[in-house]
Design a protein around this motif. Structure first.
Motif, PDB file in Angstrom:
ATOM      1  N   LYS A   1      32.580  41.023  39.740  1.00 54.66           N
ATOM      2  CA  LYS A   1      33.329  39.829  39.341  1.00 54.66           C
ATOM      3  C   LYS A   1      34.771  40.217  39.068  1.00 54.66           C
ATOM      4  O   LYS A   1      35.209  40.272  37.925  1.00 54.66           O
ATOM      5  N   GLY A   2      35.467  40.515  40.148  1.00 55.87           N
ATOM      6  CA  GLY A   2      36.880  40.862  40.038  1.00 55.87           C
ATOM      7  C   GLY A   2      37.714  39.623  39.697  1.00 55.87           C
ATOM      8  O   GLY A   2      37.176  38.521  39.529  1.00 55.87           O
ATOM      9  N   ALA A   3      39.033  39.831  39.648  1.00 50.28           N
ATOM     10  CA  ALA A   3      39.924  38.741  39.232  1.00 50.28           C
ATOM     11  C   ALA A   3      39.862  37.551  40.174  1.00 50.28           C
ATOM     12  O   ALA A   3      40.096  36.402  39.775  1.00 50.28           O
ATOM     13  N   ALA A   4      39.526  37.804  41.437  1.00 51.54           N
ATOM     14  CA  ALA A   4      39.522  36.721  42.422  1.00 51.54           C
ATOM     15  C   ALA A   4      38.244  35.880  42.335  1.00 51.54           C
ATOM     16  O   ALA A   4      38.160  34.809  42.939  1.00 51.54           O
TER      17      ALA A   4
ATOM     18  N   LEU B   1      46.358  39.527  32.885  1.00 53.96           N
ATOM     19  CA  LEU B   1      47.642  39.822  33.532  1.00 53.96           C
ATOM     20  C   LEU B   1      47.431  40.284  34.969  1.00 53.96           C
ATOM     21  O   LEU B   1      46.480  41.005  35.260  1.00 53.96           O
ATOM     22  N   LEU B   2      48.352  39.858  35.831  1.00 52.31           N
ATOM     23  CA  LEU B   2      48.441  40.446  37.166  1.00 52.31           C
ATOM     24  C   LEU B   2      49.683  41.317  37.150  1.00 52.31           C
ATOM     25  O   LEU B   2      50.788  40.802  36.950  1.00 52.31           O
TER      26      LEU B   2
ATOM     27  N   THR C   1      47.278  44.329  40.728  1.00 50.89           N
ATOM     28  CA  THR C   1      46.270  44.955  39.872  1.00 50.89           C
ATOM     29  C   THR C   1      46.022  43.962  38.757  1.00 50.89           C
ATOM     30  O   THR C   1      46.984  43.451  38.172  1.00 50.89           O
ATOM     31  N   ALA C   2      44.766  43.651  38.476  1.00 49.46           N
ATOM     32  CA  ALA C   2      44.474  42.624  37.465  1.00 49.46           C
ATOM     33  C   ALA C   2      43.815  43.268  36.251  1.00 49.46           C
ATOM     34  O   ALA C   2      42.850  44.020  36.391  1.00 49.46           O
ATOM     35  N   VAL C   3      44.364  42.983  35.076  1.00 48.03           N
ATOM     36  CA  VAL C   3      43.742  43.445  33.828  1.00 48.03           C
ATOM     37  C   VAL C   3      43.347  42.178  33.092  1.00 48.03           C
ATOM     38  O   VAL C   3      44.212  41.336  32.811  1.00 48.03           O
ATOM     39  N   PHE C   4      42.057  42.023  32.812  1.00 48.22           N
ATOM     40  CA  PHE C   4      41.640  40.700  32.329  1.00 48.22           C
ATOM     41  C   PHE C   4      40.366  40.743  31.491  1.00 48.22           C
ATOM     42  O   PHE C   4      39.675  41.766  31.429  1.00 48.22           O
ATOM     43  N   PHE C   5      40.108  39.610  30.863  1.00 46.49           N
ATOM     44  CA  PHE C   5      38.871  39.417  30.106  1.00 46.49           C
ATOM     45  C   PHE C   5      38.013  38.360  30.798  1.00 46.49           C
ATOM     46  O   PHE C   5      38.536  37.469  31.487  1.00 46.49           O
ATOM     47  N   ARG C   6      36.699  38.467  30.546  1.00 50.63           N
ATOM     48  CA  ARG C   6      35.755  37.448  30.988  1.00 50.63           C
ATOM     49  C   ARG C   6      34.713  37.385  29.871  1.00 50.63           C
ATOM     50  O   ARG C   6      34.217  38.426  29.435  1.00 50.63           O
TER      51      ARG C   6
ATOM     52  N   ASP D   1      41.065  45.764  37.496  1.00 46.71           N
ATOM     53  CA  ASP D   1      40.599  45.577  38.878  1.00 46.71           C
ATOM     54  C   ASP D   1      41.674  46.088  39.829  1.00 46.71           C
ATOM     55  O   ASP D   1      42.725  45.474  39.998  1.00 46.71           O
ATOM     56  N   GLN D   2      41.369  47.222  40.455  1.00 45.11           N
ATOM     57  CA  GLN D   2      42.335  47.853  41.366  1.00 45.11           C
ATOM     58  C   GLN D   2      42.040  47.524  42.832  1.00 45.11           C
ATOM     59  O   GLN D   2      42.686  48.068  43.728  1.00 45.11           O
TER      60      GLN D   2
END
Ligand code: DQQ
Length: 575
Positions: A438-441, A451-452, A463-468, A483-484
Motif C-alpha cells: 500500500k504505497g502512496a499511490a 509528504l512527497l 519519494t513519499a513519507v506518509f501515515f496510514r 516509499d521509494q
C-alpha cells in the motif's frame, strides 16, 4: 573499438548488482579488483550538503566518538583508495557543534602485527582523569580478529592527532582455550566501570547461528579476562556487530537527559543494541542490568517480529552512542550505505554517509527509545515557511513553496478524526510489507497522507513519507512508510519501501512527522521521534532546484494540517 578493462568490470558489476539480483545492503561486499577505483566526477547531484561525508571514497561505521576539551571527535571506517569497502583505516574529523566538521590525518592505520590487515570498528572510553582510550579491532597476519588499545600521544593536544598503540596488543584474542571464532570477534564497546573497580567491555561474536556479546573485565584496561558467560546471546540471530550497551533514565514524565555509561541504580534501565550482520539492521533490547552478577535481563527479545525494536526502519547500520557530560545527553551516530549500484558509486567517487547525530532517550512508556536530531542542526535553518491550519481533502496535493526542496528540514503535524474510515486489518502484517503493498499511490481511507519529497513536476519521480491509519483489534494502528518505489527513473538503484508501526494513539495525539531532505537522503522521524526511517534516493529529474515538495492526502477522509514549518538548509562545512 577496444573497451577499457575498468569499463568492462563496471559493466559486469552493474549487471550483477544493478538489477536487484543481489541485494545492495549494509554488508561489506568485498570487490578486490575495485578497491582502488574512484572517479573525480564534478557532476555530483547526490552529494549531501549537511550530512557527514568526506570529499571522496568509501566510508562506513562511526568509530570511537567522544568529546574532549570541548571538541567532538568522530573517527570512521574509511577506504583512502576507493569507493568500495577495503584498505580500512580510522579517518578522523573534529567539530565544535556536531554540524560542521574539520578533517585531520588518519588516526589509526595498520602499523603493527595485531592490526596489519585492517583497523576495524571500536569505541572510546574516557578514563578517570579525563584520558581517552580507544579499543578497536585489528586484523592480524592470520586474518584473525583481535582487540587492541590506542592512547593519545599528547593529552594537551585538543585535536588528539596522534595515537600510540599499546605494545601489549593484542589485549584480547581468540585462542584454542577460549574457543572464540577468529572471524567473529569484533567491535569493542565503550567500557563501563563497576563499584568493584573492574572495567567491562563487550565484543560482538557468534557461535554457529547464536549471536552474542562476549564480556571481558579488567582492572587496569590492559589485562582483560573473559567472563564465564556472555552478557547476552540469542539463537538464530547470527553475528552481532558493533554492540552498544548503555544506561537510560526510566523517567516519568519523560525527560531527555542521558546517563554516563557507568551509571546504574533504581531509576535506570539498560539498552543493548546490536547490529545484526545477517539482517543489516540495528536492533535493541531494553532491560535491567545487575552489575554485581553481570546479568542483563531484557524485557523484549529478538524472536518476535511484532515486538522487535529497531533504531531505524530504513537503511541504517553500525551505530554507536556517546554520552556528553556537559550537555547531559546521549547522542547516537549511524552509518547509511548507498542504495545505488557499485558501478554508480565508483562513477560518483564516493559511498556512504552518516545520519544527523540524534539525541536518544527512553520514552515515558518505558517500552521504546525516542530519537531527535540534535538541536545544533537548527543553526542551518534559513527562510522559514509556516502554514496556517489547512484541511487537505482526499486526493489533494498542496505544494510547499519558498524552500529549497532538495535541501530542507520539514515539520508537519496532522489532526485526523474520521476514524470510521480507517481500513480494517484482519491480521497483523509486517509493516514493511504493508507499506510495499500500500504505497502512496494506493488510495486508502484514513491516509496515505504525508509528504512527497524529491518530486518532479510531472510526478514521474517522488519519494513519499506518509501515515496510514488502520483499524486493528478495535484500535487505531498507525503505519508510517517511506516509499521509494518511484524515487528514481534509474532502476539500478535499490528502491525498497520501508515501514513501521508507530506506537501512539492518534485519537489523543497529533500525528507528527519531521523529514530531513538532503539531495540523496530522506531521514524521517514520526510520532515525535518514536519511529525513524532513513532512505537513500537518486532522482534523475527531481534534482537540486528541480525538486518539489508537497503535502498530500490520498485517502477518502480529509485530514487537517495543524502545523507545517519548513526551512531551507544551509550547507554545513564538512571536511
Ligand atoms: N564494519 C567493520 C567491522 C564491523 C562492520 C569493518 C560493521 O568492524 O563489524 O569495516 O559494519
Amino acid at each position: 573499438m577496444a573497451v577499457s578493462p575498468i569499463l568492462l568490470l563496471l559493466a559486469i558489476f552493474s549487471l550483477i548488482y544493478g538489477n536487484g539480483i543481489l541485494p545492495i545492503e549494509a554488508t561489506h561486499h568485498v570487490y578486490r579488483n575495485l578497491q582502488t577505483l574512484s572517479s573525480d566526477s564534478s557532476d555530483q547531484p547526490y552529494r549531501t550538503a549537511y550530512h557527514f561525508q568526506p570529499p571522496k571514497n568509501w566510508i562506513n561505521d562511526p568509530n570511537g566518538p567522544m568529546r574532549y576539551k570541548g571538541l567532538y571527535h568522530l573517527f570512521y571506517q574509511y577506504n583512502p583508495k576507493g569507493a568500495v569497502w577495503g584498505n580500512i583505516v580510522w579517518a578522523h574529523s573534529v567539530s565544535k557543534d556536531l554540524v560542521n566538521w574539520t578533517p585531520l590525518d588518519h588516526a589509526i592505520y595498520p602499523s603493527q602485527p595485531s592490526d596489519i590487515n585492517g583497523c576495524w570498528s571500536g569505541s572510546a572510553t574516557i578514563l578517570p582523569g579525563g584520558k581517552p582510550a580507544i579499543l578497536y579491532t585489528g586484523i592480524d597476519p592470520n586474518n584473525h580478529q583481535v582487540q587492541n588499545l590506542a592512547l593519545p600521544k599528547n593529552m594537551s593536544d585538543p585535536l588528539l592527532r596522534e595515537w600510540v598503540k599499546s605494545p601489549k596488543n593484542p589485549l584480547m584474542a581468540p585462542t584454542s582455550a577460549n574457543m572464540i571464532n577468529s572471524s567473529s570477534f569484533r567491535d569493542p564497546t565503550t567500557a563501563w566501570l563497576g563499584k568493584d573497580g573492574y572495567w567491562r567491555v563487550l565484543i560482538g561474536s557468534k557461535i554457529h547461528t547464536r549471536g552474542m556479546a562476549i564480556l571481558y573485565k579488567s582492572k587496569n584496561f590492559v589485562n582483560w579476562v573473559q567472563a564465564k558467560q556472555p552478557l547476552h546471546s540469542a539463537e538464530g540471530t547470527g553475528m552481532w556487530e558493533c554492540p552498544d550497551f548503555y544506561p537510560v533514565l526510566n523517567n516519568k514524565p519523560s525527560s531527555t537527559i542521558g546517563l554516563d555509561t557507568s551509571v546504574n541504580g533504581d531509576n535506570v534501565r539498560h539498552v543493548l543494541k546490536v547490529s545484526l550482520d545477517d539482517k543489516k539492521h540495528d536492533h535493541y533490547l531494553i532491560g535491567t542490568y545487575d552489575i554485581a552478577k553481570d546479568i542483563f535481563t531484557p524485557d523484549n527479545g529478538f524472536e518476535d517480529s511484532q515486538t522487535v525494536l529497531r533504531y531505524d526502519y530504513g537503511k541504517y547500520y553500525a551505530s554507536k552512542t556517546i554520552f556528553e557530560d556537559g550537555k547531559n545527553r546521549r547522542v547516537l551516530l549511524g552509518w547509511v550505505n548507498e542504495s545505488s549500484s557499485v558501478s554508480d558509486d565508483i562513477k560518483k567517487g564516493w559511498a556512504g554517509i552518516h545520519t544527523i547525530p540524534r539525541a536518544i532517550w527512553l520514552h515515558k512508556s518505558g517500552k521504546q527509545l525516542v530519537q531527535w536530531p540534535v538541536v545544533e542542526l537548527e543553526s542551518l535553518r534559513v527562510n522559514p515557511v509556516h502554514w496556517p491550519t489547512k484541511v487537505v481533502k482526499g486526493g489533494e496535493m498542496l505544494q510547499v513553496t519558498g524552500v529549497t526542496a532538495a535541501q530542507a528540514d520539514v515539520e508537519i503535524s496532522f489532526d485526523v478524526n474520521e476514524f470510521g474510515k480507517g481500513e480494517v486489518l484482519d491480521q497483523w502484517v509486517d509493516p514493511q510489507i504493508l507499506c510495499s503493498r500500500k504505497g502512496a499511490a494506493v488510495k486508502g481511507g484514513l491516509g496515505p497522507f504525508g509528504l512527497l519529497v524529491f518530486a518532479s513536476r510531472g510526478l514521474q519521480e517522488y519519494t513519499a513519507v506518509f501515515f496510514r491509519i488502520f483499524r486493528y483489534q478495535n484500535k487505531n494502528l498507525v503505519l508510517m512508510c517511506s516509499d521509494q518505489s518511484r524515487s528514481s527513473l534509474n532502476k539500478d538503484n535499490d528502491m525498497t519501501t520501508y515501514g513501521t508501526f508507530v506506537d501512539m494513539d492518534p485519537l489523543h495525539e497529533k500525528l507528527s512527522l519531521r523529514t530531513l531532505i538532503d539531495h540523496s537522503v530522506v531521514e524521517s522521524f514520526g510520532g515525535e521521534g518514536r519511529a525513524c526511517i532513513t532512505a537513500r534516493v537518486y532522482p534523475t529529474i527531481a534534482i537540486n532546484e528541480k525538486a518539489q515538495l508537497y503535502a498530500f492526502n490520498n485517502g477518502t477522509a480529509a485530514v487537517k494540517i495543524t502545523r507545517l514549518s519548513a526551512w531551507s538548509m544551509e550547507k554545513a562545512k564538512i571536511n
